[in-house]
Design a protein around this motif. Structure first.
Motif, PDB file in Angstrom:
ATOM      1  N   VAL A   1       0.058 -13.923   8.174  1.00 46.51           N
ATOM      2  CA  VAL A   1       1.018 -13.422   8.642  1.00 46.51           C
ATOM      3  C   VAL A   1       1.737 -13.149   8.195  1.00 46.51           C
ATOM      4  N   GLN A   2       2.780 -13.903   7.231  1.00 47.92           N
ATOM      5  CA  GLN A   2       3.869 -14.080   6.365  1.00 47.92           C
ATOM      6  C   GLN A   2       3.726 -13.501   5.760  1.00 47.92           C
ATOM      7  N   TRP A   3       2.557 -13.916   4.879  1.00 46.26           N
ATOM      8  CA  TRP A   3       2.924 -12.581   3.708  1.00 46.26           C
ATOM      9  C   TRP A   3       2.964 -10.863   4.138  1.00 46.26           C
ATOM     10  N   VAL A   4       2.374 -10.857   4.990  1.00 46.99           N
ATOM     11  CA  VAL A   4       2.130  -9.598   5.658  1.00 46.99           C
ATOM     12  C   VAL A   4       3.899  -9.053   6.091  1.00 46.99           C
ATOM     13  N   LEU A   5       4.510  -9.562   6.910  1.00 46.33           N
ATOM     14  CA  LEU A   5       5.690  -9.870   6.785  1.00 46.33           C
ATOM     15  C   LEU A   5       6.736 -10.118   5.764  1.00 46.33           C
ATOM     16  N   ALA A   6       6.262  -9.928   4.340  1.00 42.99           N
ATOM     17  CA  ALA A   6       6.838 -10.091   3.476  1.00 42.99           C
ATOM     18  C   ALA A   6       6.707  -8.582   3.168  1.00 42.99           C
ATOM     19  N   HIS A   7       5.840  -8.182   3.481  1.00 44.38           N
ATOM     20  CA  HIS A   7       6.026  -6.476   3.139  1.00 44.38           C
ATOM     21  C   HIS A   7       7.120  -5.427   3.747  1.00 44.38           C
ATOM     22  N   PRO A   8       8.342  -4.792   3.169  1.00 44.43           N
ATOM     23  CA  PRO A   8       8.954  -3.891   3.905  1.00 44.43           C
ATOM     24  C   PRO A   8       8.719  -3.235   4.583  1.00 44.43           C
ATOM     25  N   GLY A   9       7.400  -2.515   3.787  1.00 47.30           N
ATOM     26  CA  GLY A   9       6.448  -1.155   4.876  1.00 47.30           C
ATOM     27  C   GLY A   9       6.487  -1.384   6.166  1.00 47.30           C
ATOM     28  N   VAL A  10       5.983  -3.127   6.458  1.00 48.21           N
ATOM     29  CA  VAL A  10       6.247  -3.733   8.019  1.00 48.21           C
ATOM     30  C   VAL A  10       7.066  -3.840   8.950  1.00 48.21           C
ATOM     31  N   THR A  11       8.447  -4.274   8.000  1.00 46.08           N
ATOM     32  CA  THR A  11       8.998  -5.182   8.943  1.00 46.08           C
ATOM     33  C   THR A  11      10.083  -4.546   9.587  1.00 46.08           C
ATOM     34  N   GLU A  12      10.173  -2.996   8.198  1.00 50.40           N
ATOM     35  CA  GLU A  12      11.120  -1.314   8.941  1.00 50.40           C
ATOM     36  C   GLU A  12      10.643  -1.102  10.557  1.00 50.40           C
ATOM     37  N   GLU A  13       9.359  -1.512  10.908  1.00 46.19           N
ATOM     38  CA  GLU A  13       9.121  -1.008  11.881  1.00 46.19           C
ATOM     39  C   GLU A  13       9.267  -2.042  13.304  1.00 46.19           C
ATOM     40  N   PRO A  14      10.074  -2.115  14.193  1.00 45.70           N
ATOM     41  CA  PRO A  14      10.330  -2.187  14.908  1.00 45.70           C
ATOM     42  C   PRO A  14       9.485  -3.121  16.183  1.00 45.70           C
ATOM     43  N   ALA A  15       8.854  -2.318  16.921  1.00 48.40           N
ATOM     44  CA  ALA A  15       7.536  -2.929  17.408  1.00 48.40           C
ATOM     45  C   ALA A  15       6.750  -4.001  16.229  1.00 48.40           C
ATOM     46  N   VAL A  16       6.474  -3.316  15.188  1.00 52.46           N
ATOM     47  CA  VAL A  16       5.392  -3.742  14.424  1.00 52.46           C
ATOM     48  C   VAL A  16       5.934  -5.117  14.010  1.00 52.46           C
ATOM     49  N   ARG A  17       7.340  -5.325  14.242  1.00 50.89           N
ATOM     50  CA  ARG A  17       8.098  -6.391  12.694  1.00 50.89           C
ATOM     51  C   ARG A  17       7.951  -7.697  14.541  1.00 50.89           C
ATOM     52  N   ARG A  18       8.446  -7.228  15.411  1.00 54.12           N
ATOM     53  CA  ARG A  18       8.024  -7.358  16.628  1.00 54.12           C
ATOM     54  C   ARG A  18       7.093  -8.753  17.225  1.00 54.12           C
ATOM     55  N   ALA A  19       6.158  -8.117  16.712  1.00 59.88           N
ATOM     56  CA  ALA A  19       5.029  -8.268  17.294  1.00 59.88           C
ATOM     57  C   ALA A  19       4.039  -9.469  15.860  1.00 59.88           C
ATOM     58  N   MET A  20       4.408  -9.066  15.126  1.00 64.42           N
ATOM     59  CA  MET A  20       3.948 -10.185  13.844  1.00 64.42           C
ATOM     60  C   MET A  20       4.727 -10.607  13.859  1.00 64.42           C
ATOM     61  N   HIS A  21       6.206 -11.179  14.558  1.00 60.12           N
ATOM     62  CA  HIS A  21       7.120 -12.393  13.891  1.00 60.12           C
ATOM     63  C   HIS A  21       6.559 -13.349  15.478  1.00 60.12           C
ATOM     64  N   TYR A  22       6.177 -12.503  16.664  1.00 59.62           N
ATOM     65  CA  TYR A  22       4.881 -13.441  17.721  1.00 59.62           C
ATOM     66  C   TYR A  22       3.718 -13.863  17.270  1.00 59.62           C
ATOM     67  N   LEU A  23       2.957 -13.470  16.643  1.00 55.35           N
ATOM     68  CA  LEU A  23       2.135 -13.991  16.222  1.00 55.35           C
ATOM     69  C   LEU A  23       2.707 -14.845  14.961  1.00 55.35           C
ATOM     70  N   TYR A  24       3.224 -14.822  14.392  1.00 58.99           N
ATOM     71  CA  TYR A  24       3.722 -15.984  12.953  1.00 58.99           C
ATOM     72  C   TYR A  24       3.635 -17.287  14.402  1.00 58.99           C
ATOM     73  N   PHE A  25       5.016 -17.084  14.248  1.00 62.05           N
ATOM     74  CA  PHE A  25       5.338 -18.360  15.259  1.00 62.05           C
ATOM     75  C   PHE A  25       4.074 -18.426  16.136  1.00 62.05           C
ATOM     76  N   GLY A  26       3.566 -17.965  17.138  1.00 58.46           N
ATOM     77  CA  GLY A  26       2.864 -18.658  17.812  1.00 58.46           C
ATOM     78  C   GLY A  26       1.335 -19.352  16.922  1.00 58.46           C
ATOM     79  N   LEU A  27       0.594 -18.787  16.141  1.00 56.57           N
ATOM     80  CA  LEU A  27      -0.029 -19.441  14.974  1.00 56.57           C
ATOM     81  C   LEU A  27       0.486 -20.953  14.569  1.00 56.57           C
ATOM     82  N   GLY A  28       1.645 -20.323  14.247  1.00 54.04           N
ATOM     83  CA  GLY A  28       2.087 -21.546  12.867  1.00 54.04           C
ATOM     84  C   GLY A  28       2.388 -22.570  13.934  1.00 54.04           C
TER      85      GLY A  28
END
Length: 225
Positions: free
Chosen positions: A117-144
């Protein structure tokens, strides 16, 4: 007259994968501190700060994800090595050993997925979208975070019970493992209350230190009386 017989065991060292697991995770945290001034960003914090972190450190996020993915693989190796040793030292406790195997492998899988998930978050196209960034961030935090730590509680708790019943470790170390397992499991309360996040680092680092201690102190042979 009482006779004591030593029954030798086979298998790789438990200390080596324990040190590799702890070492890789510590290096991942140090990388964040050195290059970004923070170990990770808090998903419950300000969104602007989260966006700035990922926009400014995509390479660092990739490397931290890589290191934590490697930590997950190392934990899987540690679990397998530890379970083989326990089955030889305490063959009469198969259920406890099976719980240790399940907990360790699930914890390893969660941490490896956290790295992806952190690898996905390293791509600017993903983190530029607020809703996607927040969702992926919660997922990363929960998993790890609490998912990994709570699953690790099964590994630590089951190994502690086996060691306690078979007298494989000092009593204080087995007791400490049960306490650590309880705290780690309690971190799953993050599902319903944010303050429970404080238990995540407590359970994580205590478990890593405990596993390293077990790696060095678990005997290579059982003694039968």
């Amino acid at each position: 007259m009482t006779t004591t017989v030593s029954r030798s065991t086979s298998g790789a060292s438990v200390a080596v994968p324990a040190l590799v697991t702890a070492g890789l995770f510590v290096v991942s945290l140090l990388a964040g501190l050195v290059f970004a001034g923070a170990v990770y960003t808090n998903p419950f914090g300000d969104d602007a700060g989260i966006a700035a972190f990922y926009a400014g450190h995509p390479t660092l996020v990739s490397w931290v994800g890589f290191l934590q993915f490697g930590t997950g693989l190392a934990l899987a190796v540690l679990t397998a090595t530890l379970v083989v040793r326990l089955r030889s030292l305490a063959p009469g406790l198969p259920a406890h050993t099976a719980v240790a195997a399940a907990g360790g492998l699930v914890a390893a899988a969660f941490l490896a997925l956290n790295g992806l998930v952190q690898w996905v978050l390293a791509h600017p196209g993903v983190t530029e979208e607020p809703a996607v960034r927040r969702a992926m961030h919660y997922l990363y935090f929960g998993l790890g975070g609490f998912a990994h730590v709570a699953a690790g509680a099964l590994l630590v708790g089951a190994v502690s019970l086996v060691a306690r019943r078979a007298a494989l470790l000092p009593g204080w170390l087995s007791a400490a493992g049960l306490v650590i397992a309880g705290l780690s499991l309690a971190s799953s309360l993050t599902f319903v209350t944010e303050p429970a996040t404080t238990l995540i680092p407590v359970g994580r680092f205590a478990a890593l230190l405990w596993l390293v201690a077990v790696g060095f102190l678990l005997p290579a042979r059982a003694r039968e009386r």
